[in-house]
Design an enzyme around this catalytic site. Structure first.
Site, PDB file in Angstrom:
ATOM      1  N   LYS A   1       0.863  -1.182   0.000  1.00 42.67           N
ATOM      2  CA  LYS A   1       0.000   0.000   0.000  1.00 42.67           C
ATOM      3  C   LYS A   1       0.898   1.229   0.000  1.00 42.67           C
ATOM      4  O   LYS A   1       1.692   1.439   0.924  1.00 42.67           O
ATOM      5  CB  LYS A   1      -0.908   0.001   1.229  1.00 42.67           C
TER       6      LYS A   1
ATOM      7  N   LYS B   1       1.149  10.022   5.240  1.00 44.27           N
ATOM      8  CA  LYS B   1       1.304   8.702   5.853  1.00 44.27           C
ATOM      9  C   LYS B   1       2.599   8.027   5.408  1.00 44.27           C
ATOM     10  O   LYS B   1       2.707   6.803   5.430  1.00 44.27           O
ATOM     11  CB  LYS B   1       0.076   7.844   5.520  1.00 44.27           C
TER      12      LYS B   1
ATOM     13  N   LYS C   1      -2.127  -1.565  -3.839  1.00 41.73           N
ATOM     14  CA  LYS C   1      -2.977  -0.383  -3.773  1.00 41.73           C
ATOM     15  C   LYS C   1      -2.133   0.876  -3.836  1.00 41.73           C
ATOM     16  O   LYS C   1      -1.159   0.962  -3.088  1.00 41.73           O
ATOM     17  CB  LYS C   1      -3.748  -0.431  -2.460  1.00 41.73           C
TER      18      LYS C   1
HETATM   19  C1  PBG Z   1      -7.341   3.661   5.408  1.00 44.73           C
HETATM   20  C2  PBG Z   1      -7.695   3.352   4.001  1.00 44.73           C
HETATM   21  C3  PBG Z   1      -7.545   4.250   2.927  1.00 44.73           C
HETATM   22  C4  PBG Z   1      -8.098   3.641   1.814  1.00 44.73           C
HETATM   23  C5  PBG Z   1      -8.568   2.376   2.212  1.00 44.73           C
HETATM   24  N1  PBG Z   1      -8.289   2.208   3.583  1.00 44.73           N
HETATM   25  C6  PBG Z   1      -7.017   5.621   2.896  1.00 44.73           C
HETATM   26  C7  PBG Z   1      -5.713   5.930   3.471  1.00 44.73           C
HETATM   27  O1  PBG Z   1      -4.854   5.052   3.662  1.00 44.73           O
HETATM   28  O2  PBG Z   1      -5.518   7.099   3.764  1.00 44.73           O
HETATM   29  C8  PBG Z   1      -8.180   4.284   0.469  1.00 44.73           C
HETATM   30  C9  PBG Z   1      -9.168   3.741  -0.486  1.00 44.73           C
HETATM   31  C10 PBG Z   1      -9.475   4.613  -1.647  1.00 44.73           C
HETATM   32  O3  PBG Z   1      -8.871   5.678  -1.868  1.00 44.73           O
HETATM   33  O4  PBG Z   1     -10.375   4.228  -2.393  1.00 44.73           O
HETATM   34  N2  PBG Z   1      -6.682   2.772   6.164  1.00 44.73           N
END
Ligand code: PBG
Length: 333
Positions: free
Chosen positions: A196, A225, A256
């Site tokens: 991620k 983050k 992701k």
């Molecule tokens: C948070 C989380 C995020 C997404 C899924 N779980 C956002 C982030 O990490 O700030 C993003 C999903 C999307 O943008 O469709 N843990």
């Protein structure tokens, strides 16, 4: 011309093209993300046309639509009221909180629908981070993992099928696996957000949940983050994450965002036998919607092409806000 090979021969008719087609899409490839809140009204999300924060009633309606289209998994994201947020995100442990309530409701109405959850503190955290933020502004790894394990158990007790840690803390898959096993949930799977990235493509999602890092507290809260999510410049690191997630017991590995990271999906595909999921994230959805609204692209064609390309890159599953539209288009070709 005297050619040895004429690749166009196999492109000549629809029948021939269908015979040699390597990849295909089906509704069961999709995982449909749903935003929910405590209100009785559905509330549309400005940055994501066609997507709402659903009431529990609205949620069940969406699950019904998805089910009828052949979609067999949904993932839930809660918008938590500000008064329930605190620095440790304690509301994520509330057995009668929004997520456990929603899971139970889906399981009661649509027992066959697989329910995936999100394990992370950001929707519940007044600081807007996936983990606990120390007073020095550090996101604390081990203390956070402890809470995540308890959050996962609350979700499993409510009936979740797949636990989805999206927090990017080190060692959380192993810890969550052990915690689930200790509670008798050895059959509940983990779909890990393996690679991620710290991405600007999550913008509309943070609007949907009002979960962006906070700017109004006395602590020095990091505005992004990047101390836990991965650097978009890195590929090998994704393989390290995949190695550990697999060895720690993840059942499905996720990449992701999806679209700008197809090479990461492809790399993982060559390095693991586990199923791989791609998350076609909020910003990717919104870009397509915005261009389609202006008549600049053919939405149906672009969406189906994009989703197919995730399969070609090596993904088995796709989390996408286009899930219902795409399933409808596939059924009405
Ligand atoms: C948070 C989380 C995020 C997404 C899924 N779980 C956002 C982030 O990490 O700030 C993003 C999903 C999307 O943008 O469709 N843990």
């Amino acid at each position: 011309m005297e050619l040895i090979s004429r690749p166009r021969r196999l492109r000549r008719t629809p029948a021939l093209r269908a015979m040699v087609r390597q990849f295909s899409l089906s509704a069961s490839d999709f995982i449909y993300p749903l935003f929910i809140h405590e209100n009785r009204e559905n509330e549309s999300i400005t940055a994501m046309p066609g997507i709402s924060r659903w009431s529990l009633e609205g949620l069940i309606r969406q699950v019904a639509i998805a089910w009828d289209l052949g979609i067999r998994c949904v993932v839930l994201f809660p918008k938590i009221s500000d008064h329930l947020k605190n620095a440790n995100g304690d509301e994520c442990l509330n057995e009668s909180g929004l997520i456990p309530k929603a899971i139970r409701l889906i399981k009661q109405e649509y027992p066959g629908m697989a329910v995936m959850t999100d394990v992370a503190l950001d929707p519940y955290s007044s600081d807007g981070h996936d983990g606990i933020v120390s007073k020095e502004g550090i996101i604390l790894n081990d203390e956070t993992v402890d809470i995540l394990c308890r959050q996962a158990i609350v979700q499993a007790r409510a009936g979740a099928d797949l636990i989805g840690p999206s927090d990017m803390m080190d060692g959380r898959v192993k810890a969550i696996r052990e915690a689930l096993d200790n509670e008798g949930f050895q059959d509940i799977g983990i779909i890990s957000y393996t690679a991620k990235y710290a991405s600007a493509y999550y913008g509309p999602f943070r609007e949907a949940l009002d979960s962006a890092p906070s700017t109004i507290t006395s602590k020095p809260i990091p505005s992004d983050k990047s101390t836990y999510q991965m650097d978009p410049a890195n590929l090998r690191e994704a393989l390290i994450e995949a190695f550990w997630d697999e060895h720690e017991g993840a059942d499905i590995l996720m990449v992701k965002p999806g679209l700008a990271y197809l090479d990461v999906i492809s790399s993982l595909r060559q390095n693991t036998k586990q199923p791989i999921a791609a998350y076609n994230v909020s910003g990717e959805y919104s870009m397509v919607k915005a261009a389609a609204e202006r008549g600049w692209i053919n939405e149906r064609a672009v969406v189906l092409e994009t989703l197919l390309c995730f399969k070609r890159a090596g993904a088995d599953l796709i989390l996408t806000y286009h899930a219902c539209d795409a399933a409808f288009w596939l059924a009405n070709n």
